[in-house]
Motif scaffolding. Structure first.
Motif, PDB file in Angstrom:
ATOM      1  N   PHE A 125      41.107  37.701  35.406  1.00 63.22           N
ATOM      2  CA  PHE A 125      40.079  37.800  36.435  1.00 63.22           C
ATOM      3  C   PHE A 125      40.632  37.605  37.840  1.00 63.22           C
ATOM      4  O   PHE A 125      40.391  38.405  38.737  1.00 63.22           O
ATOM      5  N   TRP A 126      41.415  36.535  38.035  1.00 62.99           N
ATOM      6  CA  TRP A 126      41.796  36.132  39.382  1.00 62.99           C
ATOM      7  C   TRP A 126      42.730  37.103  40.099  1.00 62.99           C
ATOM      8  O   TRP A 126      42.536  37.363  41.308  1.00 62.99           O
ATOM      9  N   PRO A 127      43.756  37.669  39.462  1.00 59.25           N
ATOM     10  CA  PRO A 127      44.571  38.654  40.185  1.00 59.25           C
ATOM     11  C   PRO A 127      43.760  39.849  40.660  1.00 59.25           C
ATOM     12  O   PRO A 127      43.987  40.375  41.756  1.00 59.25           O
ATOM     13  N   SER A 128      42.787  40.262  39.852  1.00 58.44           N
ATOM     14  CA  SER A 128      41.943  41.395  40.233  1.00 58.44           C
ATOM     15  C   SER A 128      41.025  41.037  41.394  1.00 58.44           C
ATOM     16  O   SER A 128      40.814  41.834  42.311  1.00 58.44           O
ATOM     17  N   ARG A 129      40.472  39.833  41.376  1.00 58.17           N
ATOM     18  CA  ARG A 129      39.592  39.431  42.467  1.00 58.17           C
ATOM     19  C   ARG A 129      40.337  39.348  43.786  1.00 58.17           C
ATOM     20  O   ARG A 129      39.827  39.756  44.836  1.00 58.17           O
ATOM     21  N   ASP A 130      41.565  38.838  43.759  1.00 59.70           N
ATOM     22  CA  ASP A 130      42.352  38.752  44.988  1.00 59.70           C
ATOM     23  C   ASP A 130      42.837  40.124  45.448  1.00 59.70           C
ATOM     24  O   ASP A 130      42.955  40.382  46.638  1.00 59.70           O
ATOM     25  N   THR A 131      43.130  41.000  44.494  1.00 59.84           N
ATOM     26  CA  THR A 131      43.636  42.334  44.821  1.00 59.84           C
ATOM     27  C   THR A 131      42.562  43.220  45.428  1.00 59.84           C
ATOM     28  O   THR A 131      42.821  43.987  46.364  1.00 59.84           O
ATOM     29  N   ILE A 132      41.345  43.132  44.924  1.00 61.58           N
ATOM     30  CA  ILE A 132      40.290  44.049  45.362  1.00 61.58           C
ATOM     31  C   ILE A 132      39.965  43.869  46.844  1.00 61.58           C
ATOM     32  O   ILE A 132      39.653  44.838  47.546  1.00 61.58           O
ATOM     33  N   LEU A 133      40.067  42.653  47.349  1.00 64.26           N
ATOM     34  CA  LEU A 133      39.804  42.426  48.771  1.00 64.26           C
ATOM     35  C   LEU A 133      40.843  43.126  49.639  1.00 64.26           C
ATOM     36  O   LEU A 133      40.506  43.722  50.661  1.00 64.26           O
ATOM     37  N   ALA A 134      42.096  43.049  49.232  1.00 65.55           N
ATOM     38  CA  ALA A 134      43.163  43.685  50.009  1.00 65.55           C
ATOM     39  C   ALA A 134      43.006  45.204  50.036  1.00 65.55           C
ATOM     40  O   ALA A 134      43.507  45.863  50.945  1.00 65.55           O
ATOM     41  N   ARG A 135      42.303  45.759  49.054  1.00 61.72           N
ATOM     42  CA  ARG A 135      42.147  47.216  48.979  1.00 61.72           C
ATOM     43  C   ARG A 135      40.969  47.732  49.799  1.00 61.72           C
ATOM     44  O   ARG A 135      41.034  48.845  50.336  1.00 61.72           O
ATOM     45  N   ILE A 136      39.901  46.963  49.889  1.00 65.40           N
ATOM     46  CA  ILE A 136      38.705  47.507  50.528  1.00 65.40           C
ATOM     47  C   ILE A 136      38.418  46.902  51.896  1.00 65.40           C
ATOM     48  O   ILE A 136      37.530  47.369  52.595  1.00 65.40           O
ATOM     49  N   VAL A 137      39.171  45.859  52.281  1.00 69.52           N
ATOM     50  CA  VAL A 137      38.937  45.200  53.570  1.00 69.52           C
ATOM     51  C   VAL A 137      40.097  45.511  54.514  1.00 69.52           C
ATOM     52  O   VAL A 137      41.259  45.413  54.126  1.00 69.52           O
ATOM     53  N   PRO A 138      39.808  45.895  55.768  1.00 69.81           N
ATOM     54  CA  PRO A 138      40.887  46.122  56.743  1.00 69.81           C
ATOM     55  C   PRO A 138      41.734  44.868  56.923  1.00 69.81           C
ATOM     56  O   PRO A 138      41.224  43.750  56.859  1.00 69.81           O
ATOM     57  N   LYS A 139      43.039  45.062  57.180  1.00 71.49           N
ATOM     58  CA  LYS A 139      43.971  43.931  57.261  1.00 71.49           C
ATOM     59  C   LYS A 139      43.558  42.921  58.317  1.00 71.49           C
ATOM     60  O   LYS A 139      43.687  41.709  58.113  1.00 71.49           O
ATOM     61  N   GLU A 140      43.030  43.402  59.447  1.00 71.60           N
ATOM     62  CA  GLU A 140      42.675  42.477  60.517  1.00 71.60           C
ATOM     63  C   GLU A 140      41.472  41.599  60.149  1.00 71.60           C
ATOM     64  O   GLU A 140      41.213  40.586  60.805  1.00 71.60           O
ATOM     65  N   SER A 141      40.725  41.987  59.116  1.00 71.57           N
ATOM     66  CA  SER A 141      39.558  41.202  58.682  1.00 71.57           C
ATOM     67  C   SER A 141      39.804  40.483  57.369  1.00 71.57           C
ATOM     68  O   SER A 141      38.888  39.873  56.812  1.00 71.57           O
ATOM     69  N   LEU A 142      41.044  40.539  56.876  1.00 68.82           N
ATOM     70  CA  LEU A 142      41.323  40.027  55.541  1.00 68.82           C
ATOM     71  C   LEU A 142      41.149  38.508  55.455  1.00 68.82           C
ATOM     72  O   LEU A 142      40.580  37.997  54.489  1.00 68.82           O
ATOM     73  N   THR A 143      41.632  37.778  56.457  1.00 70.52           N
ATOM     74  CA  THR A 143      41.492  36.321  56.428  1.00 70.52           C
ATOM     75  C   THR A 143      40.027  35.919  56.384  1.00 70.52           C
ATOM     76  O   THR A 143      39.630  35.013  55.632  1.00 70.52           O
ATOM     77  N   GLN A 144      39.176  36.607  57.164  1.00 67.89           N
ATOM     78  CA  GLN A 144      37.754  36.302  57.159  1.00 67.89           C
ATOM     79  C   GLN A 144      37.114  36.645  55.814  1.00 67.89           C
ATOM     80  O   GLN A 144      36.251  35.916  55.326  1.00 67.89           O
ATOM     81  N   ALA A 145      37.552  37.766  55.214  1.00 69.91           N
ATOM     82  CA  ALA A 145      37.009  38.146  53.908  1.00 69.91           C
ATOM     83  C   ALA A 145      37.400  37.136  52.835  1.00 69.91           C
ATOM     84  O   ALA A 145      36.583  36.759  51.980  1.00 69.91           O
ATOM     85  N   ILE A 146      38.655  36.676  52.891  1.00 67.64           N
ATOM     86  CA  ILE A 146      39.108  35.655  51.938  1.00 67.64           C
ATOM     87  C   ILE A 146      38.330  34.366  52.149  1.00 67.64           C
ATOM     88  O   ILE A 146      37.914  33.708  51.182  1.00 67.64           O
ATOM     89  N   SER A 147      38.104  34.002  53.399  1.00 67.20           N
ATOM     90  CA  SER A 147      37.328  32.795  53.697  1.00 67.20           C
ATOM     91  C   SER A 147      35.908  32.915  53.159  1.00 67.20           C
ATOM     92  O   SER A 147      35.349  31.955  52.615  1.00 67.20           O
ATOM     93  N   MET A 148      35.309  34.104  53.317  1.00 67.93           N
ATOM     94  CA  MET A 148      33.961  34.325  52.820  1.00 67.93           C
ATOM     95  C   MET A 148      33.910  34.184  51.297  1.00 67.93           C
ATOM     96  O   MET A 148      33.020  33.530  50.738  1.00 67.93           O
ATOM     97  N   MET A 149      34.898  34.776  50.626  1.00 64.17           N
ATOM     98  CA  MET A 149      34.952  34.686  49.167  1.00 64.17           C
ATOM     99  C   MET A 149      35.179  33.246  48.724  1.00 64.17           C
ATOM    100  O   MET A 149      34.546  32.772  47.773  1.00 64.17           O
ATOM    101  N   GLN A 150      36.075  32.547  49.418  1.00 62.63           N
ATOM    102  CA  GLN A 150      36.323  31.143  49.097  1.00 62.63           C
ATOM    103  C   GLN A 150      35.072  30.315  49.327  1.00 62.63           C
ATOM    104  O   GLN A 150      34.776  29.392  48.558  1.00 62.63           O
ATOM    105  N   SER A 151      34.313  30.632  50.376  1.00 58.70           N
ATOM    106  CA  SER A 151      33.098  29.875  50.676  1.00 58.70           C
ATOM    107  C   SER A 151      32.078  30.029  49.557  1.00 58.70           C
ATOM    108  O   SER A 151      31.465  29.048  49.117  1.00 58.70           O
ATOM    109  N   VAL A 152      31.894  31.268  49.099  1.00 58.21           N
ATOM    110  CA  VAL A 152      30.955  31.513  48.002  1.00 58.21           C
ATOM    111  C   VAL A 152      31.422  30.804  46.739  1.00 58.21           C
ATOM    112  O   VAL A 152      30.640  30.137  46.048  1.00 58.21           O
ATOM    113  N   THR A 153      32.710  30.937  46.444  1.00 56.60           N
ATOM    114  CA  THR A 153      33.256  30.312  45.242  1.00 56.60           C
ATOM    115  C   THR A 153      33.094  28.807  45.279  1.00 56.60           C
ATOM    116  O   THR A 153      32.646  28.180  44.305  1.00 56.60           O
TER     117      THR A 153
END
Length: 407
Positions: A125-153
Motif C-alpha cells: 500500500f505505502w509505496p503506491s500511496r507515496d508514488t501516486i502523489l509524485a505523479r499527479i501533483v506538480p513538483k512545486e506543490s509536492l511538499t504541500q500535497a504530502i503535508s495534506m496527506m500526512q494531515s489526513v492520515t
C-alpha cells in the motif's frame, strides 16, 4: 488567464486527490483502530504483555521483505489499483478475524498470524500511496500535497484510538473489528474510482532487475545513502521503546484502561497532524535535512523524559511533542527524496529507503520484548535508548556535511 486545458488538468488533479484523501481518511481510521484494538486485546484480554512486541514484529517483518517489491509494482502499474486491492484484501482478513472472535478462537498464535498477513498486505500500500502523489501533483506543490496527506492520515490516527476505546466501551472486540472491516471496504471502493493519467512505458516487469536498478540508483547518491542510514538508526533506537512503551505505560505505570491508552496515542497523533498542517502552510525550502536531524535529537530527549513520566498529562505532553517531531522529520525528508529523484525511480527509491530503514524495526520490537521478559522495565529501556539516539543524532548533525548542501 488560465486556458481550458490547464483548467481541465487542475480539476482532474483535484478530483483524484479528493478520492485519495477521502479513501485515506477511511483506511487510516480503520488501520488506527485495528492497531489500537490489537494491542489492547493482547495486553488486556489475553494478558500477554511480553508477547506484544512479537505481534508488532509480525506486523512489521513482512513490510521489510515485501515493500521493495511493492515499490517496483508502483513504478510499473497504477498505484491506485494496488492500493485498492491491498485495502480490499485486508477487509477480507478482518472478516476472518470476526469469525474467529465469534468462535472464541482468536488466541495469541492466530493474532500473530493475522498480524503477519496484515503487514504483508500493507507492504504493497505505502509505496503506491507515496508514488501516486509524485505523479499527479506538480513538483512545486509536492511538499504541500504530502503535508495534506500526512494531515489526513494523522487525523485518523488521532481519532482512531479514541474511537477504538469508545467501541470497546459500548461493544466488544467483535463490534470494533466489524467497524474496521466496513471502513476498509468503503476505502477500497473510492480507490477503484481513481483515474490516473500515467501510463507505464515498460511492457514487462522483471522484479529482480528493477530492484537492482533501484539499488544502484540509491547507491550512487550520497544524500540517499545518508538518509537511509539515518532512518536505520532511528528505527532501531526509537520505535521499539516508544511504540511498545505507550500501551505499557498506560497499563502498568499509569494503571489505566483502554481510554488511557486512547488519550496517549491520540496526543501523539495530534502532534503529528498539527505539525503536518503547519508544514502545509509554511513553505520550507532551505536546510530541510538539517531541520529534520534537529528534530530527531528532540525525539531522543523526549524518549528520555517519557521514561520518567508519572502522570497521564505529563505523558500526553511528551508524546504530543514526539508527534510534532515525527512530522518535522518525515515530511521534509520525504519531499526532498521525491523532488531530487528521477520520476521513473520514485517508487523503488522510497520503498528501498523504507524497507532498509524499517529492517531494524522488528529487531527493535524483539529486543525490547526480550529486555522486558528479562525483567528490565520499559522506563529503563526508554532512558538508555533515548540517550543513544540523542548522541548519534548530534554526531550526524555535526559531521555529515551533505545535510547542508542538498537544498
Amino acid at each position: 488567464m488560465m486556458n481550458t486545458s490547464a483548467i481541465r488538468n487542475s480539476l482532474f488533479i483535484k478530483k483524484e486527490i479528493l478520492f485519495i484523501l477521502i479513501s485515506s481518511l477511511f483506511s487510516g481510521l480503520a488501520i488506527s483502530i485495528y492497531l489500537f484494538t490489537e494491542q489492547w486485546y493482547v495486553i488486556n484480554y489475553l494478558g500477554l504483555k511480553a508477547s506484544l512486541g512479537i505481534v508488532m514484529m509480525a506486523t512489521t517483518i513482512p513490510r521489510v521483505f515485501f515493500m521493495a517489491i511493492g515499490g517496483v509494482l508502483a513504478d510499473r502499474f497504477k498505484p491506485s489499483k494496488i492500493m485498492a486491492i491491498s485495502v480490499l484484501t485486508r477487509s477480507l482478513l478482518i472478516l476472518i478475524i470476526l469469525l474467529l472472535l465469534i468462535q472464541d478462537k482468536f488466541n495469541i498464535s492466530i493474532v500473530t498470524i493475522t498480524a503477519l498477513l496484515f503487514g504483508t498486505l500493507d507492504a504493497f500500500f505505502w509505496p503506491s500511496r507515496d508514488t501516486i502523489l509524485a505523479r499527479i501533483v506538480p513538483k512545486e506543490s509536492l511538499t504541500q500535497a504530502i503535508s495534506m496527506m500526512q494531515s489526513v492520515t494523522q487525523f485518523t490516527v488521532i481519532i482512531g484510538p479514541l474511537v477504538g476505546a469508545l467501541l470497546l466501551k459500548v461493544g466488544d472486540y467483535t463490534f470494533a473489528f466489524g467497524i474496521i472491516g466496513l471502513l476498509l471496504i468503503a476505502s477500497s471502493f473510492l480507490l477503484f474510482l481513481v483515474r490516473e493519467s500515467y501510463q507505464s512505458n515498460h511492457e514487462k516487469v522483471n522484479i529482480l532487475s528493477d530492484l537492482k536498478e533501484g539499488i544502484q540508483y540509491v547507491w550512487q547518491s550520497r544524500f540517499l545513502k545518508l538518509i537511509l542510514s539515518i532512518f536505520f538508526v532511528v528505527n532501531l533506537l526509537f520505535f521499539g521503546p516508544f511504540m511498545i512503551g505507550m500501551p505499557l505505560i498506560a497499563h502498568e505505570v499509569l494503571k489505566g484502561d483502554s481510554t488511557t491508552l486512547g488519550y496517549i496515542m491520540s496526543s501523539y497523533s495530534l502532534g503529528m497532524v498539527l505539525s503536518a498542517l503547519t508544514l502545509g502552510f509554511v513553505k520550507i525550502r532551505k536546510k530541510r535535512a538539517v531541520l529534520s536531524i534537529s528534530f530527531i535529537i528532540l525525539e531522543g530527549i523526549l524518549l528520555i523524559l517519557l521514561s520518567q513520566t508519572t502522570s497521564l498529562w505529563e505523558s500526553m505532553i511528551y508524546v504530543f511533542l514526539v508527534g510534532v517531531s515525527m512530522s518535522m522529520v518525515n515530511i521534509p525528508l520525504f519531499s526532498l527524496i521525491q523532488e531530487t529523484t528521477d520520476p521513473a525511480y520514485v517508487g523503488r527509491v522510497i520503498s528501498l529507503d523504507t524497507t532498509i530503514s524499517l529492517g531494524l524495526v522488528p529487531v527493535s520490537y524483539g529486543l525490547v520484548s526480550q529486555l522486558i521478559s528479562s525483567g528490565i522495565s520499559i522506563s529503563m529501556i526508554q532512558l538508555v535508548f533515548g540517550s543513544l539516539l540523542t548522541v548519534c543524532s548530534i554526531f550526524t548533525l555535526v559531521f555529515a556535511r551533505t545535510l547542508y548542501t542538498v537544498d
